[in-house]
Write a protein that holds these residues in place. Structure first.
Motif, short mmCIF file in Angstrom:
data_model
loop_
_atom_site.label_atom_id
_atom_site.label_comp_id
_atom_site.label_asym_id
_atom_site.label_seq_id
_atom_site.Cartn_x
_atom_site.Cartn_y
_atom_site.Cartn_z
N TYR A 1 -5.36 7.14 -6.74
CA TYR A 1 -6.33 6.36 -6.69
C TYR A 1 -7.06 4.86 -6.27
N ARG B 1 -3.43 5.60 -1.83
CA ARG B 1 -4.53 5.58 -0.43
C ARG B 1 -4.34 7.05 0.06
N VAL C 1 0.54 5.82 0.65
CA VAL C 1 -0.23 6.07 1.40
C VAL C 1 0.30 7.71 0.64
N THR D 1 0.95 -1.37 0.16
CA THR D 1 0.10 0.09 -0.20
C THR D 1 0.88 0.94 -0.12
N ASP E 1 -8.23 9.57 4.05
CA ASP E 1 -8.51 8.19 3.94
C ASP E 1 -7.97 6.91 5.26
#
Length: 553
Positions: free
Chosen positions: A176, A181, A147, A145, A185
């Motif tokens: 996104y 992310r 960010v 992930t 969020d």
């Protein structure tokens, strides 16, 4: 060497012991004392301790929603921005181990360290250069992930609006989705599930390049980081530290800033006036605007301030002390900085493997130029024989500095085989070998002579590059200097000096060579002086002998 209390010049006893804590607990204590106190000043916007704690807790909850659990690794690929602090402490609140990455890393460098550390989540910024690199690493690695924080959202509203409306090219077009992310969020309005984070838990992987091979991740626990922050805070002789404002120009991802700025401010309740990166004008404006009282930096920062043409237009009278680390401070720069600014400049010393800080000159009273000061409380050192680290150096001679203290790392991540060369046992204690050659005077002040691996072997003699550099820096035309050994058939190696000149200075390479060689020993004499427009520097502005050697050889 034992130093009597009468000769110890820091404000508290040298044998003071500090309470190991988890960083989340240390942070919570500071917030409980005054949640509205300013923590971070950033380009005209101020964040309180309570705000950063709230965002850290929300980020911890966001990580838990992704399945991040105790012991997982969360990487920070960020410059100095407010979400760095929230992500740093928030990841630790979730029980994760933070991994610091330089924003200057290439895709290859970042990919390798992400893989080596096993980083699952990476936090970055919607700045095109950073986002593009991070996105490529997401596509080409096991990173799960990404960010992405919004720079505009961290600014005062009018600056953020101007960035969005007028400077769209400076904002990345972020794709996104499930794997990418937004920071918004990832910071839901909810509390994280409690995690039992103890002082004994691992908190940070701080990669260090060393001189050869791949970087190694120094394993630093909550205990080492929390104690080193308290050791640094204990050096303050100025009273209630909650009134201090630190100049935050050092990059937080570097161990020096991580301890001397971020954790130091946090444990003492001080504020940090931060800038995304070092730019002389912006730093001077920030010092003046927020009335900064302390300024930890590297020598090139203080040189840049001296070189700034409009320096005299800024009010630096709020500064009580500047602390130089990361590299040796050239004597002429040291003297001139104090003469021009009227601000006391002291040298300190530390390394990644010691959580940041080992020693410093006192901020008031006795200090010795050219030394790295006295040990921070609770720290001990020995000098090892340069040829045989199993033995102590002969009495009165320089030796390899070895450090023992509560701030010394556990070891290198996934590198247990390096322990034998990294640590030495002596009298039942484990000492970290620094690779630095030092001497200790009768008052307990340490002086770094050089790096063992930088020593030049000239026909059987050992030449310390720093000794030659110190001499050539005395020439009024010379601004910066690095000396390396270059191959020579007869003597094996010979020193060669690489220098930059002050603006407007005139000197030829031959003149500098002859001037230098007349002032040093025969075996130290250089075969040439090479004048360059610039010398390579590390990410924090430290002159980089390793890169120069690679370029030349």
């Amino acid at each position: 060497m034992s130093v009597s209390s009468a000769l110890y010049h820091h404000p508290i006893p040298k044998d003071t012991r500090f309470e190991p804590m988890s960083l989340p607990e240390m942070f919570a204590r500071t917030v409980r004392a005054d949640p509205q106190a300013p923590f971070l000043h950033f380009l005209g916007r101020t964040y309180s301790y309570g705000e950063i704690l709230r965002d850290a807790q929300r980020f911890a909850a966001g990580l838990q929603a992704l399945g991040i659990a105790k012991g997982d690794r969360v990487g920070l690929f960020l410059p100095n921005v407010p979400i760095y602090a929230a992500a740093y402490y928030g990841a630790m609140m979730a029980g994760a181990i933070v991994v610091n990455f330089s924003p200057l890393y290439s895709v290859e460098e970042l990919s390798w360290q992400v893989a080596d550390s096993g980083t699952r989540v990476l936090v970055t910024l919607d700045v095109p250069e950073l986002y593009k690199t991070a996105h490529k690493v997401l596509d080409a690695s096991d990173l799960e992930t990404l960010v992405v924080g919004s720079l505009a959202d961290m600014l005062p509203w009018y600056k953020g609006l101007a960035l969005k409306l007028l400077k769209r090219s400076q904002i990345a077009d972020v794709a996104y989705g499930p794997a990418i992310r937004s920071w918004a969020d990832m910071t839901p309005d909810k509390a994280p599930a409690p995690v039992d984070v103890t002082p004994a838990d691992l908190a940070l992987l701080q990669y260090t390049g060393g001189t050869t091979g791949r970087p190694k991740g120094a394993m630093l626990g909550h205990d080492q980081l929390s104690v080193n922050a308290q050791q640094v805070a204990a050096l303050n002789p100025f009273g209630d530290a909650r009134h201090e404002v630190f100049m935050g120009a050092l990059p937080f991802f570097h161990v020096f800033a991580n301890t001397a700025l971020l954790n130091h401010a946090m444990v003492s309740g001080a504020a940090i006036a931060m800038v995304p990166r070092f730019e002389t004008k912006q730093v001077l404006e920030t010092i003046q605007r927020y009335k900064c009282t302390g300024f930890p930096g590297v020598p090139t920062m203080f040189q840049a301030i001296l070189d700034y043409p409009a320096l005299g237009e800024y009010d630096l009278s709020s500064l009580k002390v500047c602390i130089s680390g990361g590299a040796p401070m050239p004597g002429p720069v040291h003297v001139r900085f104090e003469e021009v600014t009227g601000v006391r400049l002291v040298e300190g010393y530390g390394l990644t493997e010691s959580a940041g800080v080992v020693s410093a000159n006192p901020y008031e009273g006795t200090r010795k130029r050219g030394t790295i000061g006295q040990l921070v409380p609770g720290t001990a050192v020995i000098l090892l024989d340069k040829e045989d680290p199993a033995s102590l150096a002969p009495e009165g001679e320089p030796g390899e500095l070895a450090v023992c203290g509560p701030q010394v790392m556990r070891g290198y991540w996934n590198r247990p085989e390096t322990d034998a060369d990294t640590f030495v046992e002596r009298d039942g204690k484990r000492y970290l070998r620094t690779g630095d050659v030092a001497r200790i005077d009768a008052d307990g002040f340490l002086e770094i002579v050089d790096r063992i691996k930088d020593m030049i072997a000239v026909g059987g003699f050992k030449v310390f590059p720093s000794v030659v550099e110190d001499v050539i820096l005395e020439h009024p035309a010379v601004k910066e200097a690095l000396v390396i050994g270059v191959p020579e058939e007869y003597r094996g190696e010979v020193p060669r000096a690489y220098v930059t000149l002050h603006d407007g200075a005139s000197a030829t390479a031959e003149e500098l060579r002859d001037w230098l060689n007349a002032k040093i020993g025969k075996h130290e004499r250089v075969d040439a002086v090479v004048i360059r427009a610039d010398l390579p520097k590390t990410i924090i502005g430290k002159l980089d002998r390793k890169t120069l050697r690679a370029e030349v050889l």
